[in-house]
Structure formats: structure tokens, C-alpha cells
Design a protein around this motif. Structure first.
Motif, mmCIF file in Angstrom:
data_model
loop_
_atom_site.group_PDB
_atom_site.id
_atom_site.type_symbol
_atom_site.label_atom_id
_atom_site.label_comp_id
_atom_site.label_asym_id
_atom_site.label_seq_id
_atom_site.Cartn_x
_atom_site.Cartn_y
_atom_site.Cartn_z
ATOM 1 N N LEU A 458 0.860 -1.182 0.000
ATOM 2 C CA LEU A 458 0.000 0.000 0.000
ATOM 3 C C LEU A 458 0.894 1.228 0.000
ATOM 4 O O LEU A 458 1.736 1.379 0.896
ATOM 5 C CB LEU A 458 -0.918 0.003 1.224
ATOM 6 N N ARG A 459 0.733 2.107 -1.005
ATOM 7 C CA ARG A 459 1.517 3.335 -1.106
ATOM 8 C C ARG A 459 0.553 4.531 -1.011
ATOM 9 O O ARG A 459 0.105 5.072 -2.035
ATOM 10 C CB ARG A 459 2.308 3.366 -2.402
ATOM 11 N N PRO A 460 0.213 4.968 0.204
ATOM 12 C CA PRO A 460 -0.725 6.085 0.341
ATOM 13 C C PRO A 460 -0.117 7.413 -0.086
ATOM 14 O O PRO A 460 -0.842 8.347 -0.432
ATOM 15 C CB PRO A 460 -1.043 6.080 1.841
ATOM 16 N N LEU A 461 1.229 7.508 -0.026
ATOM 17 C CA LEU A 461 1.947 8.704 -0.438
ATOM 18 C C LEU A 461 3.096 8.288 -1.345
ATOM 19 O O LEU A 461 3.583 7.155 -1.271
ATOM 20 C CB LEU A 461 2.493 9.456 0.789
ATOM 21 N N ASP A 462 3.542 9.206 -2.184
ATOM 22 C CA ASP A 462 4.625 8.877 -3.095
ATOM 23 C C ASP A 462 5.890 8.435 -2.349
ATOM 24 O O ASP A 462 6.692 7.669 -2.878
ATOM 25 C CB ASP A 462 4.966 10.088 -3.979
ATOM 26 N N TRP A 463 6.056 8.911 -1.128
ATOM 27 C CA TRP A 463 7.291 8.642 -0.399
ATOM 28 C C TRP A 463 7.121 7.597 0.720
ATOM 29 O O TRP A 463 8.034 7.399 1.515
ATOM 30 C CB TRP A 463 7.831 9.943 0.213
ATOM 31 N N MET A 464 5.979 6.924 0.756
ATOM 32 C CA MET A 464 5.751 5.938 1.817
ATOM 33 C C MET A 464 5.059 4.705 1.244
ATOM 34 O O MET A 464 4.084 4.814 0.495
ATOM 35 C CB MET A 464 4.906 6.542 2.935
ATOM 36 N N GLU A 465 5.595 3.522 1.613
ATOM 37 C CA GLU A 465 4.995 2.273 1.166
ATOM 38 C C GLU A 465 4.959 1.275 2.317
ATOM 39 O O GLU A 465 5.980 1.029 2.966
ATOM 40 C CB GLU A 465 5.778 1.673 0.005
ATOM 41 N N PHE A 466 3.791 0.696 2.568
ATOM 42 C CA PHE A 466 3.635 -0.370 3.545
ATOM 43 C C PHE A 466 3.622 -1.715 2.806
ATOM 44 O O PHE A 466 3.119 -1.807 1.676
ATOM 45 C CB PHE A 466 2.328 -0.209 4.330
ATOM 46 N N TYR A 467 4.162 -2.750 3.461
ATOM 47 C CA TYR A 467 4.132 -4.071 2.840
ATOM 48 C C TYR A 467 3.922 -5.145 3.901
ATOM 49 O O TYR A 467 4.260 -4.971 5.082
ATOM 50 C CB TYR A 467 5.415 -4.352 2.049
ATOM 51 N N ALA A 468 3.336 -6.261 3.464
ATOM 52 C CA ALA A 468 3.149 -7.426 4.334
ATOM 53 C C ALA A 468 3.338 -8.673 3.481
ATOM 54 O O ALA A 468 2.788 -8.767 2.374
ATOM 55 C CB ALA A 468 1.761 -7.411 4.966
ATOM 56 N N THR A 469 4.129 -9.622 3.993
ATOM 57 C CA THR A 469 4.448 -10.842 3.257
ATOM 58 C C THR A 469 4.210 -12.060 4.136
ATOM 59 O O THR A 469 4.568 -12.068 5.326
ATOM 60 C CB THR A 469 5.924 -10.846 2.799
ATOM 61 N N TYR A 470 3.598 -13.081 3.530
ATOM 62 C CA TYR A 470 3.517 -14.399 4.147
ATOM 63 C C TYR A 470 4.178 -15.371 3.186
ATOM 64 O O TYR A 470 3.849 -15.410 1.991
ATOM 65 C CB TYR A 470 2.066 -14.805 4.397
ATOM 66 N N ALA A 471 5.142 -16.180 3.699
ATOM 67 C CA ALA A 471 5.933 -17.019 2.800
ATOM 68 C C ALA A 471 6.249 -18.356 3.429
ATOM 69 O O ALA A 471 6.451 -18.466 4.651
ATOM 70 C CB ALA A 471 7.230 -16.300 2.419
ATOM 71 N N HIS A 472 6.319 -19.387 2.575
ATOM 72 C CA HIS A 472 6.817 -20.704 2.938
ATOM 73 C C HIS A 472 8.226 -20.858 2.356
ATOM 74 O O HIS A 472 8.450 -20.533 1.185
ATOM 75 C CB HIS A 472 5.934 -21.806 2.361
ATOM 76 N N THR A 473 9.152 -21.362 3.154
ATOM 77 C CA THR A 473 10.493 -21.668 2.671
ATOM 78 C C THR A 473 10.880 -23.072 3.124
ATOM 79 O O THR A 473 10.202 -23.684 3.961
ATOM 80 C CB THR A 473 11.533 -20.645 3.164
ATOM 81 N N TYR A 474 12.045 -23.527 2.642
ATOM 82 C CA TYR A 474 12.318 -24.964 2.680
ATOM 83 C C TYR A 474 13.825 -25.182 2.614
ATOM 84 O O TYR A 474 14.518 -24.511 1.849
ATOM 85 C CB TYR A 474 11.639 -25.536 1.435
ATOM 86 N N ARG A 475 14.366 -26.076 3.439
ATOM 87 C CA ARG A 475 15.782 -26.432 3.351
ATOM 88 C C ARG A 475 15.944 -27.938 3.429
ATOM 89 O O ARG A 475 15.512 -28.576 4.398
ATOM 90 C CB ARG A 475 16.609 -25.793 4.466
ATOM 91 N N ALA A 476 16.594 -28.512 2.431
ATOM 92 C CA ALA A 476 16.840 -29.953 2.417
ATOM 93 C C ALA A 476 17.986 -30.295 3.359
ATOM 94 O O ALA A 476 18.903 -29.489 3.576
ATOM 95 C CB ALA A 476 17.197 -30.406 1.002
ATOM 96 N N PRO A 477 18.009 -31.488 3.938
ATOM 97 C CA PRO A 477 19.166 -31.913 4.731
ATOM 98 C C PRO A 477 20.395 -32.050 3.838
ATOM 99 O O PRO A 477 20.289 -32.308 2.630
ATOM 100 C CB PRO A 477 18.736 -33.267 5.298
ATOM 101 N N THR A 478 21.569 -31.867 4.414
ATOM 102 C CA THR A 478 22.823 -31.989 3.677
ATOM 103 C C THR A 478 23.420 -33.377 3.903
ATOM 104 O O THR A 478 23.015 -34.117 4.817
ATOM 105 C CB THR A 478 23.828 -30.942 4.143
ATOM 106 N N ALA A 479 24.429 -33.711 3.085
ATOM 107 C CA ALA A 479 25.143 -34.972 3.287
ATOM 108 C C ALA A 479 25.828 -34.986 4.651
ATOM 109 O O ALA A 479 25.938 -36.044 5.295
ATOM 110 C CB ALA A 479 26.174 -35.171 2.176
ATOM 111 N N SER A 480 26.290 -33.836 5.129
ATOM 112 C CA SER A 480 26.935 -33.762 6.446
ATOM 113 C C SER A 480 25.993 -34.215 7.546
ATOM 114 O O SER A 480 26.427 -34.813 8.538
ATOM 115 C CB SER A 480 27.398 -32.324 6.717
ATOM 116 N N GLU A 481 24.701 -33.914 7.398
ATOM 117 C CA GLU A 481 23.727 -34.278 8.416
ATOM 118 C C GLU A 481 23.240 -35.718 8.245
ATOM 119 O O GLU A 481 23.270 -36.514 9.196
ATOM 120 C CB GLU A 481 22.547 -33.305 8.349
ATOM 121 N N MET A 482 22.780 -36.058 7.050
ATOM 122 C CA MET A 482 22.177 -37.370 6.861
ATOM 123 C C MET A 482 23.201 -38.499 6.967
ATOM 124 O O MET A 482 22.915 -39.552 7.541
ATOM 125 C CB MET A 482 21.477 -37.436 5.505
ATOM 126 N N PHE A 483 24.421 -38.304 6.453
ATOM 127 C CA PHE A 483 25.413 -39.371 6.429
ATOM 128 C C PHE A 483 26.513 -39.164 7.465
ATOM 129 O O PHE A 483 27.612 -39.714 7.330
ATOM 130 C CB PHE A 483 26.011 -39.493 5.030
#
Length: 717
Positions: A458-483
Motif C-alpha cells: 500500500l503506497r498512500p503517499l509517493d514517499w511511503m509504502e507499507f508491505y506485508a508478506t507471508y511465505a513458505h520456505t524450505y531447506r533440504a538436509p545436507t550430506a553432512s547431516e544425513m550421512f
């Protein structure tokens, strides 16, 4: 082998710089008048974007509706003394693990570090090397960066767009190295850039020389070909703290590094960039009793297709990155160890734009692939051989109508992990005597996930912007961890019983709520005010940590990497920005957060977990005088109470907060050259450096650097 490689790179880089220096010395005098005019205009301009911690998205530093920061070359070189740890700690929500005897850099974003949780890159190339064995080992990724070659450091916190976000749980950090425009003066087609610095308190010295050439590609003068070569060398000594006592473990190291880049642009539609970068260093990890030799080589190819059509902005990137570790010391159970971490990747993306009346629509989509492969010799210790392949598709759609904006993202991430479950010693079982260790059975696992996100603005003024984010992220296990083969694993034999083939990927659900302010002409004509404020809250499932568990097939509880039950929650508030009126400026960052990672089994002894201070801040103020050729400034660094974990909360060490004051200045004494100085820790305060590591902390000697004077110069000809 590493020393021969170093000598070869040094000779080639030095030769390239000398050739370019000779070419630049023959510059026609007819160009000089125009160059002086351009330099005067540059010197008199407001340097806001060079001074502020800014956004990584390009264009207006605070135009991106996301928690992102940038530190530019001027600050890296002149204000932070080339200390990459200080550079990162000056950004909101960003910290580092910083043991005194390990020059490798570990980035922590919002309490997350290690095993790829933060995608740490150099020129967009992920740095995935780690060493698990020995008391000087770490489960964190280590990036070996030469600050002399940096032009900026970009940090993104939370979900990351595009190929850089593939498999990253909580953010990214990209160290960008110099290019043709950093080396050449405005209007010049060839030139040389030089930087050197030296200091007291065993700061040592460092120097860098770079040369650049720009020429037409074709005899008719069409097209552009650019060539940049650089070499850097540094010597760091054993510094003292504010009590005039040498820190417990000797940080002496002498890295040499260089790069070579070529850019070919036959027209405005096509551009090809080819690059190579190398880093060599040898140092004594005194806390473990081993000499490390590190050699890193990176090769990149980047193609851009930009025909001027809004439907096409095509990018193709490829890389090969190799890091080799040798233990060169005499004696010790891991002496003569060698390991090679090789990663390769490619990605392709395109950006398309269109409009419908007052509604703007943008599509960003692509695919990425990477392979991370580790192989060690018989002294690999707890570093298992294995290969992690990640691949993914990503797409984003952005819609803007008036003051409202909406962006939806969807990415598909897939991983496949294969490795050797264990090794048998010579003469044991069916492994023939007199040879090397015999590999046991191999195993593989895989998984995938759809990861959506949505951002509303939302940009109510040229010099101001509000934002909101909802996100899913993901990290696979590494060989260092699994093995993981278990413990110290002195012989490199290993036992499959300490593997964990049941590991699943970490997942995070996060929110970011923030505001950007970009106000100009606020108090006086020509001034600028920038502000980025935000709140985050991340909930992580299946957090992977070092722990004890007993499966039905185990004869007893085993120590291995496990997925924690329940939810790990991290949250906090971040603030950064600045004000610049030309003759006066101020920059600031503040973090107030609760980002404690769960304590692993045997916490602190070789497996530090990134227990950040709950709050830390930086304030930087200064003035520019004499047509802005003279800059004088000071900085305050505040770090709150910190904890060095050891086994559990009851036995962990708690260190008090500290406040440090620094001063700096620079003098642009002509169009080509600048002198600079800085004084670190003016009050010579004695303090325990937060996140220094368990070995540093348990010696009872404060590890923070005492008062240090640094002087240097930069020049372009």
C-alpha cells in the motif's frame, strides 16, 4: 599443491595488472579535460547511496517491499577497515560467527546459520564448504571472502526470490566483486585502481591492484568488450585486546586472491560475462592444533538477452565452485586430511511486463539446478562423502494499480541426496590390507515441496509504502547431516548406525510486515531521508539439530542429526535508514529480536548454534567539508548481552553487553586519489566479542580487538 596453485594465480594476475597499468599510462592527454570535469561533478554530488545501508533490489534503495540491506564499497574499504564481519553486523537482522583463528565467514540472518539455511554467495555463487572434524571444525558454511575485491554486500532476510532462494530457509547474503565500472574513471577506456591499508595493533597490511580495458568488439567500432583483472594480498597478525593482552588463539593469516572478468556486448540486445576468481590462504587453527590450507576457485558465465521488448528480459547463469582443504600440520589424528567441495549450478529466468490502463502487470519465472558434492581422503573424519542435488521452478506475478500492489509467488523445490554410509578400515572384514579405506553401501533419499508466498503493498503517499508478506520456505538436509559418521571419527572409518536416513527437510512459515520511507527535500533543498522498519515472525518445523535418539534398530541411544519435534519460533523488530543533507549525514540500524536456536547435544563443543544477542545497533554520523572532499565521521556499535552455549542453558556462559566507538575520515585530494583513516575502539575497551565461538570464550581472555589505527589510500588512473 595449494602453494603451486597460489603461485600460478599470483603470476597470471600480476601480469594482467601490469599489462593494464602500462596501457593506462599511455592514455591520450586529449581525454584529461573531460575526465577532470566528470570528476569534479562526481566529487560535488551527494553520496547518499554510497553511504546508506540500502536495498538489494536495485534502483531506489528503499523501493523494494522486503527486508533487504546493502553496504557499498566506500564503507567496506574506508569505514570498516575491510572487516567483513563488521560490515555484516552493521546491517539490521544480520550477524556473524567470528572465532579469532578462523578467517572463514559465517553469515547469520535472524538467528539462522549453517548448512545452507542462509544462501551465502560470492557473485551469486553459493559457498557451501564446511569442515565438521576436529575442535576447530564447524557445522556452519564458511565463505572465504577478500574484502579488497568487494564492491558491495547485499543481504535479504526471509524468503528470497528466484534462483538465489532455492533451498534457502531464512535469507541470503551476496558478496559482489569489482567490475569494469569500479576500476575505470568516468569517460575512460582503460585504467588502474589501487587500494592499500595498514594499521597498528598487528592489523598488518593489505593491498590490491586492478586494471581494466574497454574497447570496441568489431573493427567498425560497434559493440563493447571489457576486461578486468585484479590481485590482492593481505597479512594479518596476532592482535591484542583492550587490556593489551594477545587474544587466546592466533588469528595470523596471509590470504592472496584475484579475479579476471570479461564482458562482451555486441549490441544492446546481447551481453555475455565470463569470470574467474580464486582465493588461497594458510592459517593455524590454534584452538584445534592444525594448520589449514584453503584454496577456492570460482568460474562463472552470465548471459543476458534484453531486446527492448517488455516481454523479454532473459538471464542465464552458470557456475563452478571448488574449495579444497588440506591439514598440513605434523602430528594429530587428522593430519594429512584433504577434502574437496565442488558445486555447480545453472539457472534461467525471464521477466515480462505489460499494462492494462492504469494497471501494471509483471511476470518473473524460471528454473534452477545445483549440485553440491564433497569427497575426502581417508582422513575425512566426520566429513561424509555425498552429493546433494537441488532443482526447482519458480514464478512470480506482480500487479500494481494505483496505490495498491499484490505479488504472488510459487516455487517448486526438489532435492536428492546420495552418500556413502560408512567406510571399513584396511584389513577389516573384506577390505584388503595395505590399501585405503573401503567404502560401504551407498544410500539416497529425496523430497520435494511447493512453497507459496504472497506480498501486499500500500503506497498512500509517493514517499511511503507499507508491505506485508507471508511465505513458505524450505531447506533440504545436507550430506553432512544425513550421512554423519559420528563423533571425532579419527580413522575415517565411520559407522552407518550414526547416519540418519529418516531426516526430512526443514520448513518455515514466516511473516514480514514493514514500511519504506523515501522522502526528499525534507528539511532543506536536496536532502534525503530513508527508513526501513519491519517486524518478522518465523515458525520452523522439523528443525535439524545434533541430538541423541534411539530408533527400534539401535542397540543404544545414538548421537546423530535429528529433526526436532514441535515448532521453533523466532521473531523480532528491525530498523535501518539514514538522513543525508550533503554536508551532514547519519545512518543507523537497530535489531531487537528473540532468535534462539534450540540447543543441540554437546552444545558449544564444535557445534555452536548461533545464539545471537537479543539486540544490537549501529549509529554512524559524519560531515563533508570543502566541497565534500573531506569527510569526517564517527560510529557507535552496540551489542547486547550474548551467550556462549555449553551443553545446556545452565552451563552456558553469559557475557555482558558492550558499546564501542570508532572514528574515520577521508580526503579526496585530487580527482584520482583519496586518503582515508579510521580508529577502531577509540576507548580501548576490553570486551568479549559476541559469537566468537566456544574455544575463544573458555580461555577467560576477552577477544575483542583493542584500539587500532588504520590508514590507507585508494587511487584510479
Amino acid at each position: 599443491m595449494l602453494m603451486r596453485s597460489r603461485r600460478r594465480h599470483i603470476v597470471s594476475a600480476t601480469a594482467m595488472a601490469v599489462v593494464m597499468a602500462g596501457a593506462s599510462a599511455s592514455v591520450s592527454l586529449a581525454q584529461e579535460s573531460g575526465e577532470r570535469t566528470a570528476d569534479r561533478a562526481f566529487a560535488q554530488s551527494t553520496l547518499l547511496q554510497r553511504l546508506l545501508i540500502t536495498d538489494a533490489g536495485g534502483g531506489d534503495p528503499y523501493a523494494r517491499p522486503a527486508p533487504a540491506s546493502r553496504v557499498e564499497r566506500e564503507a567496506i574499504t574506508e569505514r570498516f577497515g575491510g572487516d567483513a564481519n563488521q560490515v555484516l553486523r552493521s546491517a539490521a537482522g544480520t550477524f556473524t560467527r567470528n572465532p579469532s583463528d578462523q578467517p572463514g565467514l559465517t553469515v547469520n540472518v535472524r538467528g539462522l546459520q549453517g548448512m545452507g539455511r542462509v544462501n551465502t554467495m560470492i557473485d551469486g555463487v553459493p559457498q557451501t564448504f564446511r569442515n565438521l572434524s576436529g575442535h576447530g571444525g564447524t557445522f556452519d558454511d564458511l565463505a572465504y571472502v577478500d574484502p579488497n575485491l568487494l564492491t558491495s554486500v547485499d543481504v535479504v532476510r526471509g524468503a528470497v526470490s528466484g534462483a538465489e532462494g532455492m533451498g534457502a530457509l531464512g535469507g541470503s547474503a551476496n558478496f559482489r566483486t569489482i567490475g569494469i565500472d569500479d576500476v575505470l574513471l568516468p569517460g575512460r577506456d582503460y585504467g588502474v585502481m589501487n587500494t592499500w591499508r595498514g594499521g597498528s595493533n598487528h592489523f598488518g597490511w593489505s593491498g590490491m591492484i586492478a586494471g581494466g580495458l574497454r574497447a570496441p568488439m568489431f573493427p567498425n567500432g560497434e559493440g563493447t568488450a571489457n576486461l578486468v583483472g585484479a590481485f590482492s594480498y593481505t597479512e594479518k597478525g596476532h592482535f591484542e585486546n583492550g587490556d593489551s593482552v594477545a587474544v587466546p588463539f592466533d588469528p595470523t593469516n596471509k590470504p592472496g586472491s584475484g579475479l579476471l572478468k570479461m564482458e562482451l556486448k555486441p549490441n544492446d540486445t546481447h551481453e555475455l560475462k565470463l569470470g574467474g576468481r580464486w582465493y588461497d590462504n594458510a592459517f593455524h587453527v590454534q584452538s584445534a592444533g592444525y594448520d589449514w590450507s584453503i584454496n577456492n576457485q570460482t568460474y562463472t558465465a552470465n548471459y543476458a538477452y534484453t531486446p527492448g521488448n517488455p516481454l523479454w528480459d532473459l538471464r542465464v547463469n552458470a557456475y563452478l565452485n571448488t574449495t579444497e582443504l588440506d591439514f598440513d600440520g605434523v602430528g594429530g589424528v587428522f593430519s594429512d586430511r584433504n577434502g574437496v567441495n565442488k558445486s555447480a549450478g545453472v539457472d534461467i529466468s525471464n521477466r515480462s511486463r505489460t499494462s492494462f490502463g492504469e494497471t501494471d502487470l509483471e511476470f518473473y519465472y524460471g528454473a534452477a539446478y545445483s549440485s553440491d558434492d564433497y569427497k575426502g581422503n581417508d582422513r575425512r573424519g566426520a566429513n561424509p562423502d555425498g552429493r546433494l542435488i537441488k532443482a526447482g521452478l519458480f514464478g512470480e506475478t506482480s500487479l500494481t494499480h494505483g496505490m495498491l500492489g499484490l505479488k504472488g509467488r510459487l516455487r517448486y523445490d526438489r532435492w536428492q541426496l546420495s552418500g556413502v554410509r560408512g567406510y571399513t578400515l584396511p584389513g577389516v572384514g573384506t577390505c584388503p590390507p595395505g590399501g585405503g579405506n573401503c567404502p560401504g553401501e551407498t544410500a539416497s533419499r529425496s523430497g520435494d515441496e511447493w512453497n507459496p508466498s504472497v506480498t501486499a503493498t500500500l503506497r498512500p503517499l509517493d514517499w511511503m509504502e507499507f508491505y506485508a508478506t507471508y511465505a513458505h520456505t524450505y531447506r533440504a538436509p545436507t550430506a553432512s547431516e544425513m550421512f554423519y559418521p559420528g563423533g571425532h571419527n579419527f580413522s575415517g572409518g565411520g559407522s552407518p548406525i550414526e547416519n540418519n536416513l529418516d531426516l526430512v527437510a526443514e520448513t518455515m512459515r514466516g511473516i514480514d510486515i514493514g514500511v519504506n520511507v523515501t522522502a526528499n527535500d525534507l528539511l532543506i533543498a536536496g536532502d534525503a531521508f530513508r527508513l526501513k522498519a519491519g517486524y518478522f515472525r518465523n515458525r520452523i518445523e522439523n528443525f535439524i539439530t545434533y541430538g541423541r535418539e534411539q530408533k527400534p534398530s539401535d542397540p543404544r541411544p545414538m548421537v546423530r542429526w535429528i529433526n526436532l519435534p514441535g515448532t521453533t519460533t523466532m521473531s523480532g523488530f528491525e530498523l535501518e535508514g539514514g538522513y543525508d543533507a550533503g554536508f551532514l549525514y547519519a545512518n543507523f540500524s537497530l535489531t531487537i529480536a528473540d532468535t534462539e536456536q534450540p540447543l543441540p547435544y554437546f552444545a558449544g563443543v564444535g557445534n555452536d548454534v548461533g545464539r545471537l544477542p537479543d539486540d544490537f545497533a549501529t549509529i554512524d554520523v559524519g560531515t563533508r567539508l570543502f566541497d565534500q572532499r573531506l569527510t569526517l565521521g564517527g560510529r557507535m556499535r552496540y551489542v547486547g548481552d550474548s551467550v556462549q552455549v555449553f551443553f545446556d542453558d545452565a552451563n552456558s556462559l553469559h557475557f555482558p553487553d558492550y558499546v564501542l566507538f570508532d572514528a574515520y575520515g577521508s580526503w579526496q585530494f585530487n580527482e584520482n586519489a583519496k586518503l582515508f583513516f579510521s580508529v577502531e575502539n577509540i576507548a580501548d575497551k576490553s570486551y568479549m566479542n559476541a559469537m566468537g565461538g566456544f574455544a575463544d570464550s573458555y580461555k577467560g581472555v576477552n577477544t575483542g580487538r583493542g584500539r587500532t589505527f588504520i590508514v590507507g589510500a585508494t587511487a584510479r588512473f
